[in-house]
Write an enzyme that holds these catalytic residues in place. Structure first.
Site, PDB file in Angstrom:
ATOM      1  CD  GLU A 124       5.981  -6.321  -2.315  1.00 37.59           C
ATOM      2  OE1 GLU A 124       5.003  -6.154  -3.066  1.00 37.59           O
ATOM      3  OE2 GLU A 124       6.767  -7.276  -2.407  1.00 37.59           O
TER       4      GLU A 124
ATOM      5  N   GLY B  37       0.820  -1.202   0.000  1.00 34.87           N
ATOM      6  CA  GLY B  37       0.000   0.000   0.000  1.00 34.87           C
ATOM      7  C   GLY B  37       0.852   1.249   0.000  1.00 34.87           C
ATOM      8  CB  SER B  38      -0.052   4.738   0.609  1.00 32.06           C
ATOM      9  OG  SER B  38      -0.601   4.753   1.924  1.00 32.06           O
ATOM     10  N   PRO B  39       3.004   4.603   1.420  1.00 32.51           N
ATOM     11  CG  PRO B  39       4.848   5.660   0.440  1.00 32.51           C
ATOM     12  CD  PRO B  39       3.424   5.273   0.163  1.00 32.51           C
TER      13      PRO B  39
ATOM     14  N   GLY C 198       1.785   2.432   5.390  1.00 32.72           N
ATOM     15  CA  GLY C 198       2.899   1.571   5.776  1.00 32.72           C
ATOM     16  C   GLY C 198       3.485   1.961   7.123  1.00 32.72           C
TER      17      GLY C 198
ATOM     18  CB  CYS D 237       2.904   0.509  -6.513  1.00 30.61           C
ATOM     19  SG  CYS D 237       3.424  -1.187  -6.839  1.00 30.61           S
TER      20      CYS D 237
END
Length: 484
Positions: free
Chosen positions: A225, A203-205, A208, A259
């Site tokens: 990831e 997913g997104s930072p 994350g 991504c």
């Protein structure tokens, strides 16, 4: 065969209790699976693979309902990666599971050492919406190969594809082996409160960081990831036909909701106009003569939902308001969740499209004169998940490769690093932690236990009491290290 697939209401005590019940139920399985054989693990992978293949028409229908995604693109981006990953594990798992012997060091002569791969135990897989099947069952395959149980939390933003995965999981696994919970972020929060042995998140930072903070409370290991703004360089020596053909695919497959999609392109000023024209020709040939025609194309996926359509449209409007030029595209059909492939020039640095991860079919094209300045701009940003360069100049290629950092890179290609099963796939810092795919996926879901076995006892030369003889042995060893 019972499988946890209930979709729970918000703030549900029942939800927490059911999640905890399944989590506790999987403990016994995880302990038993520590001694599972390669054949047993391969059998689970084959059952998953076969169930997916047997229900492909339903997956095509689900993907169309969620994205209007073409069936061919479903095969290309969802099923081929799953089939490829399955094949790698089926053919290589027995070899990967074997203990790996290591040579003794100078200090450990007389000892036999090896690495033994053990299952981590109970694992959590939290997957995103952009490639739901690929990014859910992709991690599940190495999870099973390493001998773990799994609880899966798919995205609620693709309800039809999530429902398809629920059906597959229910057909293949009892809930004490693999369970799947649908729902919103409250379900994820409940899951993250549990002491899993490993968490695999895609997913997104921003999310994350939330996952990593939750994992830290239980000292749970993680594979993250994530994403970021993946830069692309097209230099003055590049094959422009190759670059245009490849980048217009890599960017606009799944309508840019990838991504590792090229986020923006630095093009040498001497070839920029030709590259833009060739790119426009490619887009017209693939999706229709006009941006409006592309909205009717059967070969182009749509945006996942209204909210994300508005987000992408907002990025486009902000860029234009701040002075960006539309080189091609600029068509939005909010009702159909559609934004046409759009090329932008002269985007100012303060435009949101230059600051946020785009995750949509907008592509800023930036003219440059000096490659060193481009490298400086790349290094000034967060480390990306991917970096791409199109060039026939080996010196330029090596300059970029040696002076930038990214999770992975492609030279004269895009996206294919994801599908190379003999390479680790993952990010670095803001774009991810850890790697997956092939052997690296097996390692991610395994504990690498160091084992030492004595052949003959050298260490007794250093045991107490510390006589002159022992002290001399120690001093001689130190001197030997200097000579070695």
């Amino acid at each position: 065969m019972n499988t946890a697939v209930t979709q729970f209401p918000l703030n549900s005590v029942r939800m927490d209790a059911e999640i905890k019940r399944i989590f506790d139920l999987q403990r016994e399985t995880a302990l038993r699976w520590r001694t599972s054989t390669a054949d047993e693990r391969i059998g689970r992978i084959k059952r998953l693979r076969d169930a997916c293949l047997a229900d492909l028409p339903a997956l095509y229908d689900a993907a169309y309902k969620d994205f209007k995604r073409p069936a061919v693109e479903v095969d290309l981006t969802e099923m081929i990666p799953i089939m490829s990953e399955s094949s790698e594990y089926i053919h290589s798992l027995k070899s990967w599971m074997k203990p790996k012997g290591v040579w003794p060091t100078r200090m450990t002569l007389g000892l036999k050492g090896y690495v033994q791969y053990e299952p981590r135990g109970r694992c959590l897989i939290v997957s995103p919406w952009n490639y739901p099947v690929n990014l859910t069952f992709g991690p599940l395959i190495p999870c099973l190969a390493a001998g773990n149980t799994a609880i899966i939390k798919p995205s609620e933003m693709t309800p039809h594809m999530s429902a398809w995965m629920v059906k597959i999981v229910k057909q293949v696994f009892p809930e004490n082996e693999v369970a799947i919970f649908e729902g919103d972020s409250t379900v994820s929060t409940s899951l993250l409160n549990l002491p899993f042995d490993h968490i695999f998140f895609t997913g997104s930072p921003a999310i994350g960081k939330v996952v990593m903070a939750a994992a830290a409370k239980n000292l749970t290991s993680v594979t993250l990831e994530l994403g970021g703004k993946s830069p692309t360089i097209v230099d003055e020596s590049a094959d422009l036909d190759l670059a245009a053909q490849n980048l217009m695919w890599g960017k606009f497959v799944n309508s840019g909701q990838t991504c590792i999609a090229p986020d923006h392109i630095f093009v040498h000023e001497s070839v920029k106009d030709v590259f833009v024209q060739k790119s426009i020709e490619v887009l017209k040939k693939r999706y229709g003569a006009t941006p409006q025609d592309s909205g009717k194309s059967a070969d182009l996926a749509h945006i996942v939902n209204e909210r994300h359509t508005q987000r992408v449209a907002g990025l486009l409007a902000d860029a234009k308001q701040k002075g960006a030029k539309v080189l091609y595209g600029d068509f939005v059909n909010a009702k159909e969740h559609f934004v046409s492939p759009t090329l932008l020039g002269d985007c100012p640095a303060d435009a949101k499209v230059m600051q946020d991860e785009i995750f949509g079919p907008l592509l800023p094209i930036i003219a440059y004169r000096d490659l060193g300045e481009v490298i400086g701009r790349i290094n000034a940003d967060q480390k990306p998940l991917a970096l791409y360069i199109f060039s026939r100049s080996e010196s330029n290629i090596q300059k970029v490769m040696k002076n930038t950092t990214a999770g992975g890179a492609c030279i004269n290609h895009t996206l294919v690093q994801f599908s190379h099963g003999n390479l680790p796939f993952g990010g670095v810092n803001n774009s991810g932690i850890g790697s997956s795919h092939g052997f690296w996926g097996f390692r991610a879901f395994s504990h690498e236990k160091s084992v030492v076995r004595t052949r003959f006892m050298m260490a007794k030369l250093f045991f107490p009491p510390y006589t002159d003889f022992v002290r001399q042995n120690i001093q001689n060893t130190i001197k030997l290290f200097k000579l070695w």
